[in-house]
Design a protein around this motif. Structure first.
Motif, PDB file in Angstrom:
ATOM      1  N   GLU A 165     -16.861 -10.738   4.372  1.00  0.00           N
ATOM      2  CA  GLU A 165     -17.565 -10.739   3.088  1.00  0.00           C
ATOM      3  C   GLU A 165     -17.489 -12.087   2.377  1.00  0.00           C
ATOM      4  OE1 GLU A 165     -15.836  -7.373   1.068  1.00  0.00           O
ATOM      5  OE2 GLU A 165     -17.476  -6.077   1.735  1.00  0.00           O
ATOM      6  N   GLN A 166     -16.725 -13.030   2.937  1.00  0.00           N
ATOM      7  CA  GLN A 166     -16.658 -14.375   2.349  1.00  0.00           C
ATOM      8  C   GLN A 166     -17.369 -15.413   3.214  1.00  0.00           C
ATOM      9  OE1 GLN A 166     -12.348 -13.178   0.465  1.00  0.00           O
ATOM     10  NE2 GLN A 166     -12.554 -15.291   1.132  1.00  0.00           N
ATOM     11  N   LEU A 167     -18.208 -14.919   4.128  1.00  0.00           N
ATOM     12  CA  LEU A 167     -19.041 -15.804   4.940  1.00  0.00           C
ATOM     13  C   LEU A 167     -20.375 -16.050   4.257  1.00  0.00           C
ATOM     14  CD1 LEU A 167     -18.821 -14.515   8.629  1.00  0.00           C
ATOM     15  CD2 LEU A 167     -17.583 -16.419   7.607  1.00  0.00           C
ATOM     16  N   LEU A 168     -20.923 -17.228   4.514  1.00  0.00           N
ATOM     17  CA  LEU A 168     -22.262 -17.590   4.063  1.00  0.00           C
ATOM     18  C   LEU A 168     -22.996 -18.247   5.223  1.00  0.00           C
ATOM     19  CD1 LEU A 168     -21.147 -19.131   0.686  1.00  0.00           C
ATOM     20  CD2 LEU A 168     -22.837 -17.289   0.837  1.00  0.00           C
ATOM     21  N   PRO A 169     -24.288 -18.002   5.367  1.00  0.00           N
ATOM     22  CA  PRO A 169     -25.037 -18.738   6.375  1.00  0.00           C
ATOM     23  C   PRO A 169     -25.173 -20.203   5.958  1.00  0.00           C
ATOM     24  CG  PRO A 169     -26.536 -17.488   4.992  1.00  0.00           C
ATOM     25  CD  PRO A 169     -25.145 -17.108   4.567  1.00  0.00           C
ATOM     26  N   VAL A 170     -25.264 -21.090   6.930  1.00  0.00           N
ATOM     27  CA  VAL A 170     -25.491 -22.496   6.597  1.00  0.00           C
ATOM     28  C   VAL A 170     -26.898 -22.613   6.008  1.00  0.00           C
ATOM     29  CG1 VAL A 170     -25.746 -24.823   7.530  1.00  0.00           C
ATOM     30  CG2 VAL A 170     -23.912 -23.332   8.358  1.00  0.00           C
ATOM     31  N   PRO A 171     -27.033 -23.170   4.811  1.00  0.00           N
ATOM     32  CA  PRO A 171     -28.366 -23.250   4.192  1.00  0.00           C
ATOM     33  C   PRO A 171     -29.308 -24.141   5.005  1.00  0.00           C
ATOM     34  CG  PRO A 171     -26.627 -23.763   2.603  1.00  0.00           C
ATOM     35  CD  PRO A 171     -25.996 -23.763   3.955  1.00  0.00           C
ATOM     36  N   ARG A 172     -30.568 -23.769   5.022  1.00  0.00           N
ATOM     37  CA  ARG A 172     -31.572 -24.625   5.664  1.00  0.00           C
ATOM     38  C   ARG A 172     -31.571 -25.999   4.999  1.00  0.00           C
ATOM     39  NH1 ARG A 172     -34.402 -19.911   4.939  1.00  0.00           N
ATOM     40  NH2 ARG A 172     -35.509 -20.814   3.142  1.00  0.00           N
ATOM     41  N   GLY A 173     -31.628 -27.042   5.818  1.00  0.00           N
ATOM     42  CA  GLY A 173     -31.656 -28.399   5.299  1.00  0.00           C
ATOM     43  C   GLY A 173     -30.296 -29.042   5.143  1.00  0.00           C
ATOM     44  N   VAL A 174     -29.218 -28.296   5.407  1.00  0.00           N
ATOM     45  CA  VAL A 174     -27.854 -28.825   5.320  1.00  0.00           C
ATOM     46  C   VAL A 174     -27.247 -28.823   6.710  1.00  0.00           C
ATOM     47  CG1 VAL A 174     -25.553 -28.534   4.313  1.00  0.00           C
ATOM     48  CG2 VAL A 174     -27.588 -27.997   2.949  1.00  0.00           C
ATOM     49  N   SER A 175     -26.614 -29.920   7.101  1.00  0.00           N
ATOM     50  CA  SER A 175     -25.989 -29.982   8.417  1.00  0.00           C
ATOM     51  C   SER A 175     -24.784 -29.054   8.475  1.00  0.00           C
ATOM     52  CB  SER A 175     -25.566 -31.416   8.747  1.00  0.00           C
ATOM     53  OG  SER A 175     -24.438 -31.790   7.975  1.00  0.00           O
ATOM     54  N   LEU A 176     -24.416 -28.665   9.695  1.00  0.00           N
ATOM     55  CA  LEU A 176     -23.271 -27.772   9.866  1.00  0.00           C
ATOM     56  C   LEU A 176     -21.993 -28.421   9.339  1.00  0.00           C
ATOM     57  CD1 LEU A 176     -22.109 -25.120  10.880  1.00  0.00           C
ATOM     58  CD2 LEU A 176     -22.019 -26.093  13.185  1.00  0.00           C
ATOM     59  N   VAL A 177     -21.822 -29.722   9.562  1.00  0.00           N
ATOM     60  CA  VAL A 177     -20.642 -30.413   9.056  1.00  0.00           C
ATOM     61  C   VAL A 177     -20.618 -30.407   7.532  1.00  0.00           C
ATOM     62  CG1 VAL A 177     -19.513 -32.666   8.829  1.00  0.00           C
ATOM     63  CG2 VAL A 177     -20.254 -31.866  11.084  1.00  0.00           C
ATOM     64  N   ASP A 178     -21.707 -30.816   6.925  1.00  0.00           N
ATOM     65  CA  ASP A 178     -21.730 -30.938   5.460  1.00  0.00           C
ATOM     66  C   ASP A 178     -21.643 -29.590   4.753  1.00  0.00           C
ATOM     67  OD1 ASP A 178     -21.889 -33.612   5.870  1.00  0.00           O
ATOM     68  OD2 ASP A 178     -23.935 -33.873   5.124  1.00  0.00           O
ATOM     69  N   ALA A 179     -22.003 -28.512   5.447  1.00  0.00           N
ATOM     70  CA  ALA A 179     -21.894 -27.181   4.848  1.00  0.00           C
ATOM     71  C   ALA A 179     -20.452 -26.826   4.495  1.00  0.00           C
ATOM     72  CB  ALA A 179     -22.476 -26.129   5.784  1.00  0.00           C
ATOM     73  N   ALA A 180     -19.484 -27.506   5.128  1.00  0.00           N
ATOM     74  CA  ALA A 180     -18.077 -27.258   4.798  1.00  0.00           C
ATOM     75  C   ALA A 180     -17.754 -27.641   3.362  1.00  0.00           C
ATOM     76  CB  ALA A 180     -17.163 -28.020   5.752  1.00  0.00           C
ATOM     77  N   GLY A 181     -18.562 -28.486   2.764  1.00  0.00           N
ATOM     78  CA  GLY A 181     -18.327 -28.911   1.395  1.00  0.00           C
ATOM     79  C   GLY A 181     -18.954 -28.018   0.346  1.00  0.00           C
ATOM     80  N   LEU A 182     -19.496 -26.865   0.755  1.00  0.00           N
ATOM     81  CA  LEU A 182     -20.202 -26.002  -0.192  1.00  0.00           C
ATOM     82  C   LEU A 182     -19.413 -24.797  -0.724  1.00  0.00           C
ATOM     83  CD1 LEU A 182     -23.782 -25.917   1.378  1.00  0.00           C
ATOM     84  CD2 LEU A 182     -23.131 -26.915  -0.828  1.00  0.00           C
ATOM     85  N   PRO A 183     -18.672 -24.051   0.094  1.00  0.00           N
ATOM     86  CA  PRO A 183     -18.142 -22.773  -0.410  1.00  0.00           C
ATOM     87  C   PRO A 183     -17.253 -22.875  -1.642  1.00  0.00           C
ATOM     88  CG  PRO A 183     -18.036 -22.829   1.975  1.00  0.00           C
ATOM     89  CD  PRO A 183     -18.416 -24.217   1.538  1.00  0.00           C
ATOM     90  N   GLU A 184     -16.284 -23.778  -1.626  1.00  0.00           N
ATOM     91  CA  GLU A 184     -15.342 -23.856  -2.742  1.00  0.00           C
ATOM     92  C   GLU A 184     -16.028 -24.295  -4.035  1.00  0.00           C
ATOM     93  OE1 GLU A 184     -11.461 -23.609  -4.513  1.00  0.00           O
ATOM     94  OE2 GLU A 184     -12.171 -22.939  -2.551  1.00  0.00           O
ATOM     95  N   VAL A 185     -16.869 -25.320  -3.960  1.00  0.00           N
ATOM     96  CA  VAL A 185     -17.491 -25.824  -5.192  1.00  0.00           C
ATOM     97  C   VAL A 185     -18.534 -24.858  -5.737  1.00  0.00           C
ATOM     98  CG1 VAL A 185     -17.008 -28.245  -4.744  1.00  0.00           C
ATOM     99  CG2 VAL A 185     -19.154 -27.274  -3.919  1.00  0.00           C
ATOM    100  N   THR A 186     -19.342 -24.277  -4.864  1.00  0.00           N
ATOM    101  CA  THR A 186     -20.358 -23.357  -5.371  1.00  0.00           C
ATOM    102  C   THR A 186     -19.725 -22.104  -5.956  1.00  0.00           C
ATOM    103  OG1 THR A 186     -20.662 -22.463  -3.124  1.00  0.00           O
ATOM    104  CG2 THR A 186     -22.194 -24.169  -3.847  1.00  0.00           C
ATOM    105  N   CYS A 187     -18.707 -21.576  -5.295  1.00  0.00           N
ATOM    106  CA  CYS A 187     -18.046 -20.377  -5.819  1.00  0.00           C
ATOM    107  C   CYS A 187     -17.280 -20.674  -7.110  1.00  0.00           C
ATOM    108  CB  CYS A 187     -17.113 -19.784  -4.773  1.00  0.00           C
ATOM    109  SG  CYS A 187     -17.973 -19.011  -3.375  1.00  0.00           S
ATOM    110  N   THR A 188     -16.642 -21.836  -7.174  1.00  0.00           N
ATOM    111  CA  THR A 188     -15.915 -22.222  -8.384  1.00  0.00           C
ATOM    112  C   THR A 188     -16.868 -22.401  -9.558  1.00  0.00           C
ATOM    113  OG1 THR A 188     -14.117 -23.281  -7.170  1.00  0.00           O
ATOM    114  CG2 THR A 188     -14.454 -23.985  -9.438  1.00  0.00           C
ATOM    115  N   VAL A 189     -17.937 -23.147  -9.342  1.00  0.00           N
ATOM    116  CA  VAL A 189     -18.871 -23.424 -10.437  1.00  0.00           C
ATOM    117  C   VAL A 189     -19.605 -22.154 -10.857  1.00  0.00           C
ATOM    118  CG1 VAL A 189     -20.959 -24.670 -11.094  1.00  0.00           C
ATOM    119  CG2 VAL A 189     -19.148 -25.844  -9.843  1.00  0.00           C
TER     120      VAL A 189
END
Length: 327
Positions: free
Chosen positions: A103-127
């Protein structure tokens, strides 16, 4: 598998790359082959011995990853082996494999590389959880973000702008303020040269900040309350400036304001799942449309975790710092 361990708390060199047993996905979990992991202040605090993982979590640092699903635990539906995902986790991200709640998984968004997607979960969930769910920012209101050039700051600017809020930021250099402006911040304050309380009042024509996202804690507590607008909300998510401060309750009452302190890692799994679901619903479309993007400062191989931590502690970075596994 290889993972970064912390045999003894200490400086960045206390991070040790070691061979450790592979984790196993239990019921409701997935096993992820990690491609990249985000580096966060919480990891630094854990390394120093000040922020232990919650019970049952991996002892290795790392609160967000991206990669490919390697195995599904019992009862997991909606995901398949091989899916490219990013995940919010309780720990263990600095490794070649990690277990994550489905339940804490997210698909990699279209237009974002698999590597850079690692920088999304913490900041998006925090904000999203703090600025939108807790503080309920509204179109036309003013959000003040301390540390606007940080990973959280760069995401907060973009999301607040996307919903029609006005954004003020503090940062310690013109280069950092320039990045914040390019991301959508309207009111820029160099905290090394200006008093942010006076400057925010001036820039907002006396209104103040309806919401303040603060990572400093005690050091800014009194001044943050001064900077609040009537019915303003101060949300503290970090203690970089200390734990204990003095609060003027008279001023707080006069402004009908609120001071709220939150954390993400310690929340129950059900709350995290709800936050992740809200992020997928509200934030992912903004990322896929190009209105919001991850801001990546640097990418380091896993074996250079100490260098990545030193970079974070120097506070010269703009956006996210990532570790990559080479997978």
């Amino acid at each position: 598998m290889r993972a970064i361990t912390i045999p003894q708390p200490g400086d960045a060199d206390s991070l040790v790359l070691d061979e450790v047993p592979d984790p196993v996905a239990g019921p409701g979990q997935v096993l992820v082959d990690v491609v990249a992991a985000g580096v966060n202040r919480a990891d630094v605090m854990q390394r120093l011995g000040h922020y232990p993982p919650p019970p049952g979590a991996s002892e290795y640092p790392g609160l967000e990853v991206s990669g490919r699903i390697a195995a599904l635990g019992e009862g997991v539906e909606g995901w398949q082996v091989g899916d490219e995902v990013c995940a919010l986790i309780d720990g263990g991200g600095y490794a070649e494999r990690v277990v994550a709640p489905a339940e804490q998984l997210l698909p990699v968004p279209r237009g974002v590389s698999l590597v850079d997607a690692a920088g999304l979960p913490e900041v998006t969930c925090t904000v999203w959880s703090n600025v939108f769910l807790v503080a309920n920012i509204q179109p036309g209101q003013v959000l003040l973000v301390h540390g606007g050039s940080s990973g959280i700051g760069t995401m907060a600017i973009q999301l607040a702008k996307a919903v029609g809020a006005h954004v003020a930021v503090t940062a310690g250099s013109q280069a950092k303020l320039d990045v914040c402006r390019d991301l959508g911040a309207e009111f820029l304050v160099n905290y090394r040269e200006e008093d942010f309380v006076e400057r925010v009042r001036e820039l907002t024509k006396g209104h103040g900040a309806d919401v303040i996202l603060d990572n400093m804690g005690a050091k800014y507590l009194a001044r943050n309350v001064e900077a609040l607008a009537i019915s303003g909300r101060l949300v503290t998510i970090g203690l970089m400036g200390g734990r204990k401060g003095e609060l003027d309750m008279g001023m707080l009452l006069a402004k009908r304001a609120a001071v709220i302190a939150t954390s993400l890692r310690a929340r129950p799994a059900t709350e995290k799942a709800a936050i992740v679901a809200a992020v997928r619903e509200h934030v992912w479309p903004l990322i896929e449309s190009g209105a919001v993007r991850p801001v990546i400062h640097s990418r380091h191989p896993l074996e250079q975790a100490a260098q990545a931590h030193r970079e974070m502690e120097a506070s010269g970075h703009i956006g996210k710092i990532l570790l990559t596994t080479g997978r």
